[in-house]
Every structure is written in structure tokens, then in C-alpha cells.
Design a protein around this motif. Structure first.
Motif, PDB file in Angstrom:
ATOM      1  N   GLN A 188       0.995  -1.009  -0.361  1.00  0.00           N
ATOM      2  CA  GLN A 188      -0.265   0.221   0.217  1.00  0.00           C
ATOM      3  C   GLN A 188       0.478   1.500   0.331  1.00  0.00           C
ATOM      4  O   GLN A 188      -0.030   2.610   0.205  1.00  0.00           O
ATOM      5  CB  GLN A 188      -0.894   0.330   1.433  1.00  0.00           C
ATOM      6  CG  GLN A 188      -1.968  -0.417   1.311  1.00  0.00           C
ATOM      7  CD  GLN A 188      -2.623  -1.211   2.297  1.00  0.00           C
ATOM      8  OE1 GLN A 188      -2.593  -0.971   3.714  1.00  0.00           O
ATOM      9  NE2 GLN A 188      -4.099  -0.867   2.238  1.00  0.00           N
ATOM     10  N   THR A 189       2.680   0.568  -0.040  1.00  0.00           N
ATOM     11  CA  THR A 189       3.465   2.489   0.011  1.00  0.00           C
ATOM     12  C   THR A 189       2.987   3.463  -1.923  1.00  0.00           C
ATOM     13  O   THR A 189       3.849   1.960  -2.536  1.00  0.00           O
ATOM     14  CB  THR A 189       4.645   2.433   0.047  1.00  0.00           C
ATOM     15  OG1 THR A 189       4.221   1.957   1.793  1.00  0.00           O
ATOM     16  CG2 THR A 189       5.364   3.411   0.183  1.00  0.00           C
ATOM     17  N   ILE A 190       2.173   4.337  -2.245  1.00  0.00           N
ATOM     18  CA  ILE A 190       2.252   4.302  -3.851  1.00  0.00           C
ATOM     19  C   ILE A 190       2.612   5.699  -3.313  1.00  0.00           C
ATOM     20  O   ILE A 190       2.997   6.682  -2.691  1.00  0.00           O
ATOM     21  CB  ILE A 190       0.791   3.755  -3.948  1.00  0.00           C
ATOM     22  CG1 ILE A 190      -0.331   5.158  -2.982  1.00  0.00           C
ATOM     23  CG2 ILE A 190       0.547   2.641  -4.081  1.00  0.00           C
ATOM     24  CD1 ILE A 190      -1.515   4.636  -3.612  1.00  0.00           C
ATOM     25  N   LEU A 191       3.185   6.236  -4.886  1.00  0.00           N
ATOM     26  CA  LEU A 191       4.031   7.462  -4.991  1.00  0.00           C
ATOM     27  C   LEU A 191       2.359   8.020  -5.682  1.00  0.00           C
ATOM     28  O   LEU A 191       1.233   7.677  -7.363  1.00  0.00           O
ATOM     29  CB  LEU A 191       4.398   7.340  -6.796  1.00  0.00           C
ATOM     30  CG  LEU A 191       5.478   6.901  -5.887  1.00  0.00           C
ATOM     31  CD1 LEU A 191       6.708   6.863  -7.143  1.00  0.00           C
ATOM     32  CD2 LEU A 191       6.437   7.409  -4.776  1.00  0.00           C
ATOM     33  N   ALA A 192       1.076   8.782  -4.993  1.00  0.00           N
ATOM     34  CA  ALA A 192       0.348   9.058  -5.044  1.00  0.00           C
ATOM     35  C   ALA A 192       0.426  10.247  -6.170  1.00  0.00           C
ATOM     36  O   ALA A 192       0.648  10.987  -5.644  1.00  0.00           O
ATOM     37  CB  ALA A 192      -0.966   8.982  -3.997  1.00  0.00           C
ATOM     38  N   HIS A 193      -0.246   9.891  -7.417  1.00  0.00           N
ATOM     39  CA  HIS A 193      -0.546  11.475  -8.341  1.00  0.00           C
ATOM     40  C   HIS A 193      -2.355  11.486  -8.230  1.00  0.00           C
ATOM     41  O   HIS A 193      -2.483  12.757  -8.963  1.00  0.00           O
ATOM     42  CB  HIS A 193      -0.012  11.360  -9.337  1.00  0.00           C
ATOM     43  CG  HIS A 193      -0.763  10.236 -10.247  1.00  0.00           C
ATOM     44  ND1 HIS A 193      -1.194  10.029 -10.745  1.00  0.00           N
ATOM     45  CD2 HIS A 193      -0.447   9.167 -10.147  1.00  0.00           C
ATOM     46  CE1 HIS A 193      -1.606   9.133 -11.448  1.00  0.00           C
ATOM     47  NE2 HIS A 193      -0.676   8.307 -11.157  1.00  0.00           N
ATOM     48  N   ARG A 194      -3.839  11.212  -7.708  1.00  0.00           N
ATOM     49  CA  ARG A 194      -4.223  11.545  -8.061  1.00  0.00           C
ATOM     50  C   ARG A 194      -5.753  11.373  -6.501  1.00  0.00           C
ATOM     51  O   ARG A 194      -4.791  10.405  -5.519  1.00  0.00           O
ATOM     52  CB  ARG A 194      -5.965  10.538  -8.438  1.00  0.00           C
ATOM     53  CG  ARG A 194      -4.912  10.275 -10.329  1.00  0.00           C
ATOM     54  CD  ARG A 194      -6.013   9.530 -11.536  1.00  0.00           C
ATOM     55  NE  ARG A 194      -7.044  10.618 -11.364  1.00  0.00           N
ATOM     56  CZ  ARG A 194      -6.835  11.088 -12.446  1.00  0.00           C
ATOM     57  NH1 ARG A 194      -6.420  11.742 -13.136  1.00  0.00           N
ATOM     58  NH2 ARG A 194      -8.052  11.993 -13.118  1.00  0.00           N
TER      59      ARG A 194
END
Lengths: 255, 332
Positions: A188-194
Motif C-alpha cells: 500500500q505504499t504508493i506514489l499517489a498522483h490522484r
């Protein structure tokens, strides 16, 4: 008898006042703050016993999403460089991966968006005590790191950001954070862009921020520019592994 | 821990080995006396210590009484460790609460509808002039204590006042470290105490309310309301109200405050998703945690009042040394 009782009463009152005053002083005693630091390690290791590397944070439904997701901390980096990026829609924004890796990377936002995406509705917990539920999308950091091929000596992922945290009179410094490699590689570690289906806005960390869902908010930096894998946190910033850690917050942010 | 192994121990019957002074459990005279049946008529036995010496020791003056070994060492140590932990946890908890002085129900924070909020109003020059406590949308003026209190003579927006928090200034990072360190000690102490209570049958013998306790509860409440406390032989056992109060904090509020505390940790919520679910979400768990903290505080106030009203020195002595003076012959 009454006098004695009065005396004892006063003695107890005096003693407890002295103890309390002692408590206030203890905050400044290195042996005591050192012992508290040991407690942080104990907490981290105890929590790792129960939460393995792949144990997922609870996920929610669209109905649970907060109508307004509170933005906290830096709300706009406001630097001239950032303003240029903002003006051209973050076309030239790069997230680099370097340090103890075999293949350093420099990813554009298009590349980040072209990777396999994960969308998760999770609860954001601020160290202050409040929580907000939101839907985040972006590639898993594990995929990005795998592409960079971390070396065996890499223990930490250090995240460098575009928001300046300089107090007046201080040398320039920007927000930074770090995670254990196992937490950086968590599904669940993500590079969130939304956020909630919309392109990430400036108060929430445009164009891209970290989400590490088993951690408190300060461990999930916004305005992300550089990821550096290291074997130690010594010599980085104030040496404590993050901007808030340098101000006295614990490096372990799972509680 | 109200039962005496081997019967009562009249002052007049201090074993020779104890010398001329009262020996408060240091060499465990109870064990030495195991199996002894005390037949001495307490009323006729001469007071062992002269009254002056007794007064100096904070003991009751002579009269028909004897000492009864009320609390065993493990219980006494656990009691005082617990007292220290709860004081530090409450005060550091209030400091943590001050970082966001509002409570909500559910998983997330509905900022528009807090259950409880401590806030402040400012005048037209931006100076804080009023502190309020809002409960479910109703505001109460609590200037000076809640919402706004003085720091260096200046009214400042602050949930709980600095005299109630640890550290004194709002310092979330340090308050969290205090809180977690003493939470560990509290939990380890509680595990030790519960293991001991089960193993020694302390819980079954002394804390579990009997049918008789329940039947007498009405009279017990009436007696307590008139500040009439058990004396003589009756004081050797906890009464029904006492048992219920102790059971409520040990078996209900205690586990609840620990579990709601753990439910606030995002990593533990990943390990045990049922934890926040059990309490209706993380913010609900935080609200229950806060309520439990104030239940403990309420228990503390009543506990101290009862200790004072039913004989401060006798009670305090028994929780420090184990020995409790039984006065009068008031048989059951």
C-alpha cells in the motif's frame, strides 16, 4: 497528632510537587530522553511482530470518503521553481531514485502515470489525532524501487521534497522523510498522483506524494522529488531521519 | 488480599523474633504464623506500644484493636506503580489531546460535527478573550480552564490548562513519548497483577462479588451515602460497592483504555483490523479512550475521598506496609 498529620500532609504535598517538577525537568535530561528513545524501538519491534511486511491497512468504500479531506502542514511550497512547474502543469517534474541502487531512475509524471496503478480508499491519521478517509491512486513504490534494483546494503528510503521548511535565520532546508525499506516496499505504499479521482492539487502535495498507509501523516511526504536509498540516516538533515524527527518527533510513525 | 493466612495477629502477640518494634511485613510474619489460631482476647491484651510511640508512627492510639495483614507485597507494589502510571498517562494524554482538542464518532473526523470540542474566541484585536467547551453543538463558557487559559498571565487558546498537562507547555512530540513509555509500564504491571490475582486466587476470594454482596447492595449504598463505613471484623473484607468499583476499573475500564489506545495506531490497525471496527472506528476509539481516562479520574477522586473518610492513615499504612488496624470487636 494534628500537627503531625499537618506536617505529613505538607510533606506529601511537597514531595508530589517536587516529583512533578522533576517530571518537567526530565524532558531535558539526556539519560531520560535516551530511555524514551529505547521505548520507541521497543514499540516498533513489538508492532512488527504483529504487522508483517504484507499486512494491509484497512480499506474503505466510496461511501466512507470524507467530503473535505483536510490538508495540513505545507499547503503550497511557493518557491519560484515550484511556481514554474505549477504553471506548466508539472510537465517537467521529475522523481529521481538514486543512492544504493544499481539503476538510478529519473521518472516523469507521464512515466509514473503509465505504470500499473493501485487505487486504495484508506484512512489518513494525523499525529495530532484527527483522521480523514480518501481514495488515492498511483504506482506501488515497490515497483519503482524494483526497477532501480536496490543494493543489499540499502536499509532506508529517504524522501526529499520541494516544500521549504526554513524558519527565519536558518539555512535553507526542505521537508524530508524516511522509511524502512520494508515499509517502502509495502503493497500500500504508493506514489499517489490522484486523490478522490481528481489530479492531486497543491494543498495535498501536487504533483505526487507518498502514501504509506500504516504510518502517521508526517511519514507521507508531499511534493516528492527525490528518493535516495541509504544504509544509514546519519549525516542527513539533522540526522534523525526526517524534518519532524529533527524537531523531536519519533522516527517510528506507526503509532 | 483481605484474608489472613493463619488467622488474626493481635499486637500483643508479636513473635519474639520481631524485637520490640512493629515489623510491618518485612520478614513476613504471616508465614511464620501460618496455622496459628489466635485465641487471645484482644480486648484484654495490653497495648504493646506506649501511646506516644504509636502516635509517632501514625498509628491509632491504644484500645481494643489489632493489626491485620491486608495487602500482600505484590498488590501494594502493583498499586503504586499503577498510581504513578495513571497520573503520568492522564497528564501526558491531556497534552496530546491539546494538539487537536476535539472528539468525533466514526472512522474519520467530521470536522463540522465534533462530539466535544475545546475552543477559543478572540476579540476584534485578535486577542483571545473567551474559552468554550462545545458538547454536541452546545457551547459552555469555560474561560480560564478549558479552551482558553493563562500562560504567563496571557489568556491563550489551549484545550486543557498547562497545570493539568505533562509536559506543561503544549509539546506533542514529548507528550507522546511520555505517554507510550508509561503505557508500556502500565500494561506490563497490569499483566503481572492479573497473573498474580488469578494464581493467588485474590480475584476470586477478595474481588468477585458474592450473592450476599449483591443482595446487600442497597443497604451498602445507603450506608456509603451516610458515610457509614464497615468497622471491626467487617472491615477485613471489601464490601459489595467496593468490589464492583474495583472490578469495573480492573476488568472493564482497564482493558478498554488499552484496547482503544492500541486501536489508534495505524500499524496495529493493519495487524488487527477488528480493533477499530470493534469501537466503531478510529475516531470513536479515541473518544472512548478519552471517556475511559476520565472514568479513571472519577474513580481516583472517589477512591481518595473514601480513603480519607474511612481513615486515611490506616488505609495508607495498609497500602504501604500491608498492615491494617482492626478496631473494635464489631463481629459480622
Amino acid at each position: 497528632m494534628t500537627d503531625r498529620r499537618n506536617f505529613l500532609g505538607r510533606a506529601i504535598a511537597g514531595l508530589s510537587t517536587a516529583m512533578l517538577a522533576g517530571c518537567y525537568d526530565l524532558d531535558e535530561k539526556p539519560w531520560f530522553t535516551g530511555a524514551l528513545g529505547k521505548v520507541e524501538n521497543l514499540t516498533r519491534e513489538a508492532q512488527h511482530l504483529f504487522a508483517g511486511p504484507d499486512t494491509l491497512a484497512p480499506e474503505f468504500t466510496k461511501a466512507d470518503i470524507a467530503p473535505v479531506f483536510r490538508a495540513n502542514g505545507s499547503l503550497d511550497p511557493g518557491t519560484p521553481e515550484y511556481k514554474v512547474h505549477q504553471a506548466n502543469g508539472f510537465r517537467d517534474w521529475r522523481v529521481t531514485v538514486s543512492g544504493l541502487v544499481d539503476h538510478p531512475l529519473s521518472l516523469s509524471m507521464d512515466q509514473i502515470r503509465a505504470m500499473p496503478q493501485r487505487t486504495q480508499i484508506t484512512r489518513h491519521d494525523c499525529v495530532e489525532g484527527w483522521s480523514c478517509i480518501g481514495e488515492w491512486s498511483g504506482p506501488q513504490l515497490a515497483l519503482v524501487l524494483a526497477a532501480a534494483a536496490p543494493r543489499a546494503k540499502a536499509k532506508y528510503a529517504v524522501f526529499y521534497c520541494a516544500d521549504p521548511m526554513t524558519a527565519e535565520g536558518d539555512p535553507d532546508h526542505y521537508y524530508y522523510e524516511s522509511l524502512e525499506l520494508s515499509e517502502a516496499m509495502h503493497p500500500q505504499t504508493i506514489l499517489a498522483h490522484r486523490l478522490n479521482g481528481q489530479i492531486l492539487d497543491v494543498p495535498h502535495g501536487a504533483p505526487v506524494r507518498l502514501r504509506a498507509e500504516r504510518q502517521l501523516g508526517y511519514k507521507q511526504p508531499k511534493y516528492l522529488q527525490r528518493i535516495v536509498l541509504t544504509g544509514t540516516l546519519d549525516g542527513i538533515g539533522g540526522g534523525k531521519g526526517g524534518y519532524w524527527e529533527d524537531q523531536g518527533y519519533t522516527w517510528y510513525g506507526g503509532i | 488480599m483481605l484474608r489472613m493466612r493463619g488467622g488474626a495477629w493481635p499486637v500483643a502477640e508479636i513473635p519474639a523474633g520481631c524485637g520490640n518494634q512493629l515489623s510491618f511485613g518485612a520478614n513476613d510474619p504471616v508465614n511464620a504464623l501460618q496455622g496459628t489460631v489466635v485465641t487471645t482476647d484482644v480486648e484484654k491484651s495490653p497495648p504493646y506500644l506506649p501511646d506516644r510511640a504509636r502516635t509517632a508512627l501514625g498509628l491509632t492510639p491504644s484500645g481494643p484493636h489489632y493489626f491485620f495483614y491486608r495487602h500482600r507485597a505484590w498488590v501494594r507494589v502493583a498499586h503504586w506503580v499503577n498510581a504513578l502510571c495513571l497520573a503520568i498517562l492522564l497528564m501526558s494524554g491531556l497534552n496530546i489531546f491539546n494538539a487537536h482538542p476535539a472528539l468525533y464518532w466514526g472512522d474519520g473526523s467530521n470536522f463540522q460535527r465534533p462530539l466535544l470540542m475545546l475552543g477559543a474566541y478572540a476579540d476584534e484585536f485578535g486577542m483571545v478573550d473567551r474559552g468554550v467547551t462545545a458538547i454536541g453543538g452546545h457551547e459552555f463558557s469555560t474561560t480560564g480552564v478549558l479552551g482558553a487559559s493563562k500562560i504567563d498571565g496571557q489568556l491563550t487558546a489551549r484545550g486543557f490548562p498547562s497545570w493539568a498537562t505533562l509536559p506543561g507547555p503544549n509539546w506533542l512530540a514529548m507528550a507522546r513519548q511520555w505517554h507510550f513509555a508509561f503505557a508500556w509500564i502500565l500494561v506490563l504491571n497490569a499483566i503481572g497483577f492479573i497473573a498474580y490475582g488469578l494464581w493467588s486466587r485474590h480475584f476470586i476470594r477478595d474481588l468477585a462479588p458474592t450473592r450476599r454482596d449483591i443482595a446487600h447492595l442497597g443497604r451498602e449504598i445507603a450506608d456509603h451515602a451516610r458515610l457509614k463505613f464497615p468497622r471491626g471484623e467487617k472491615a477485613k473484607h471489601y464490601n459489595g460497592l467496593q468490589k464492583l468499583a474495583y472490578c469495573a476499573v480492573i476488568f472493564v475500564a482497564g482493558p478498554l483504555i488499552v484496547m482503544t489506545g492500541l486501536a489508534m495506531s495505524p500499524t496495529l490497525d493493519a495487524a488487527f483490523p477488528f480493533l477499530p471496527w470493534l469501537f466503531g472506528g478510529r475516531q470513536s476509539a479515541r473518544a472512548i479512550h478519552f471517556l475511559c481516562a476520565f472514568s479513571f479520574f472519577g474513580f481516583f477522586i472517589v477512591h481518595i475521598a473514601m480513603v480519607i473518610l474511612s481513615g486515611s492513615w490506616n488505609n495508607l499504612r495498609s497500602m504501604v506496609t500491608g498492615w491494617y488496624a482492626i478496631k473494635g470487636r464489631g463481629h459480622d
